[in-house]
Scaffold this motif. Structure first.
Motif, PDB file in Angstrom:
ATOM      1  N   HIS A   2       0.849  -1.180   0.000  1.00 64.18           N
ATOM      2  CA  HIS A   2       0.000   0.000   0.000  1.00 64.18           C
ATOM      3  C   HIS A   2       0.893   1.240   0.000  1.00 64.18           C
ATOM      4  O   HIS A   2       1.731   1.400   0.880  1.00 64.18           O
ATOM      5  CB  HIS A   2      -0.892  -0.013   1.233  1.00 64.18           C
ATOM      6  N   THR A  23       4.300  -2.521   3.444  1.00 62.11           N
ATOM      7  CA  THR A  23       4.057  -3.912   3.076  1.00 62.11           C
ATOM      8  C   THR A  23       3.661  -4.656   4.344  1.00 62.11           C
ATOM      9  O   THR A  23       3.562  -4.053   5.417  1.00 62.11           O
ATOM     10  CB  THR A  23       5.314  -4.565   2.463  1.00 62.11           C
ATOM     11  N   THR A  57      -8.604   6.115  -3.095  1.00 64.42           N
ATOM     12  CA  THR A  57      -7.783   4.909  -3.094  1.00 64.42           C
ATOM     13  C   THR A  57      -7.970   4.200  -4.426  1.00 64.42           C
ATOM     14  O   THR A  57      -9.108   4.004  -4.876  1.00 64.42           O
ATOM     15  CB  THR A  57      -8.163   3.981  -1.928  1.00 64.42           C
ATOM     16  N   ARG A  59      -6.472   1.069  -7.251  1.00 61.53           N
ATOM     17  CA  ARG A  59      -5.729  -0.169  -7.465  1.00 61.53           C
ATOM     18  C   ARG A  59      -4.508   0.142  -8.313  1.00 61.53           C
ATOM     19  O   ARG A  59      -4.545   0.991  -9.202  1.00 61.53           O
ATOM     20  CB  ARG A  59      -6.629  -1.183  -8.165  1.00 61.53           C
ATOM     21  N   LYS A  61      -1.578  -1.555 -10.857  1.00 62.69           N
ATOM     22  CA  LYS A  61      -1.324  -2.709 -11.710  1.00 62.69           C
ATOM     23  C   LYS A  61       0.123  -2.626 -12.192  1.00 62.69           C
ATOM     24  O   LYS A  61       0.634  -1.545 -12.454  1.00 62.69           O
ATOM     25  CB  LYS A  61      -2.278  -2.651 -12.908  1.00 62.69           C
ATOM     26  N   ALA A 131       6.169  -7.959  -4.114  1.00 59.28           N
ATOM     27  CA  ALA A 131       4.709  -7.996  -3.978  1.00 59.28           C
ATOM     28  C   ALA A 131       4.075  -8.776  -5.122  1.00 59.28           C
ATOM     29  O   ALA A 131       3.136  -9.554  -4.911  1.00 59.28           O
ATOM     30  CB  ALA A 131       4.156  -6.577  -3.927  1.00 59.28           C
ATOM     31  N   GLY A 135       1.912 -12.250  -4.895  1.00 63.39           N
ATOM     32  CA  GLY A 135       0.495 -12.081  -5.206  1.00 63.39           C
ATOM     33  C   GLY A 135      -0.209 -11.052  -4.344  1.00 63.39           C
ATOM     34  O   GLY A 135      -1.441 -11.062  -4.258  1.00 63.39           O
ATOM     35  N   ASP A 136       0.536 -10.151  -3.716  1.00 69.49           N
ATOM     36  CA  ASP A 136      -0.066  -9.120  -2.862  1.00 69.49           C
ATOM     37  C   ASP A 136      -0.873  -8.132  -3.695  1.00 69.49           C
ATOM     38  O   ASP A 136      -0.476  -7.764  -4.799  1.00 69.49           O
ATOM     39  CB  ASP A 136       1.008  -8.331  -2.104  1.00 69.49           C
ATOM     40  N   GLU A 137      -1.967  -7.680  -3.122  1.00 68.87           N
ATOM     41  CA  GLU A 137      -2.734  -6.601  -3.733  1.00 68.87           C
ATOM     42  C   GLU A 137      -1.923  -5.314  -3.595  1.00 68.87           C
ATOM     43  O   GLU A 137      -1.301  -5.067  -2.566  1.00 68.87           O
ATOM     44  CB  GLU A 137      -4.075  -6.448  -3.016  1.00 68.87           C
ATOM     45  N   MET A 138      -1.926  -4.499  -4.641  1.00 69.96           N
ATOM     46  CA  MET A 138      -1.189  -3.235  -4.608  1.00 69.96           C
ATOM     47  C   MET A 138      -2.180  -2.099  -4.785  1.00 69.96           C
ATOM     48  O   MET A 138      -3.022  -2.148  -5.688  1.00 69.96           O
ATOM     49  CB  MET A 138      -0.129  -3.210  -5.704  1.00 69.96           C
ATOM     50  N   LYS A 139      -2.085  -1.074  -3.919  1.00 69.49           N
ATOM     51  CA  LYS A 139      -2.997   0.055  -4.021  1.00 69.49           C
ATOM     52  C   LYS A 139      -2.314   1.348  -3.617  1.00 69.49           C
ATOM     53  O   LYS A 139      -1.269   1.343  -2.956  1.00 69.49           O
ATOM     54  CB  LYS A 139      -4.263  -0.177  -3.203  1.00 69.49           C
TER      55      LYS A 139
END
Length: 157
Positions: A2, A23, A57, A59, A61, A131, A135-139
């Motif tokens: 994040h 993280t 906020t 997402r 990619k 990340a 497979g971590d979500e990134m935002k």
């Protein structure tokens, strides 16, 4: 992963922020960020792509760009179809790009410059690779904390 972008100064030319990358291991990278002209908004309006990102906020990619093979692209930001996090060898702004680096330490926000942009980008790249692999979500969260009264009420272009 994040990333939080906290804006502290904005004028008709550029927007200055601090950023922090958090993280699951905690805060791993902090620094300075620059975007184009400051406008406080959350919804799209004509020519908003010439300004900083809206607050909110978003997402992130991973996509290849001129900055890195594993650049972060901001998704679904109103009025911004292709905004990357990147770096530029000289101080300045770039439309649809959040430029990152480190502060030169100037006490006056309007005079503060960025240094070590490429080094900061490489540090971010390492975190993005990690990340991505896990497979971590990134935002990205964008917050306005502008102190200069003139820009708080800045009208849209």
């Amino acid at each position: 992963m994040h990333i939080t972008l906290t804006r502290y100064y904005g004028d008709h030319f550029e927007t200055k922020s601090t950023f922090m990358v958090v993280t699951d291991q905690g805060a791993e990278l902090t620094g300075e960020a620059r975007e184009p002209q400051f406008v406080d908004y959350t919804e799209t309006f004509p020519k908003c792509a010439l300004c900083c990102l809206p607050t909110g906020t978003f997402r992130l990619k991973v996509a290849s760009s001129e900055y890195s093979a594993m650049s972060l692209k901001v998704m679904n930001a109103p009025g911004h179809k292709c905004c990357f996090i990147g770096w530029k060898a000289t101080n300045g702004i770039r439309h649809n790009t959040i430029l990152i680096g480190q502060s030169d330490g100037d006490k006056l926000p309007e005079c503060r410059k960025m240094i070590r942009q490429e080094e900061t980008m490489r540090m971010l790249d390492k975190l993005v690779y990690r990340a991505f692999i896990s497979g971590d979500e990134m935002k990205l969260t964008v917050i306005n904390s502008i102190c200069n009264n003139e820009m708080r009420t800045n009208s849209k272009l």
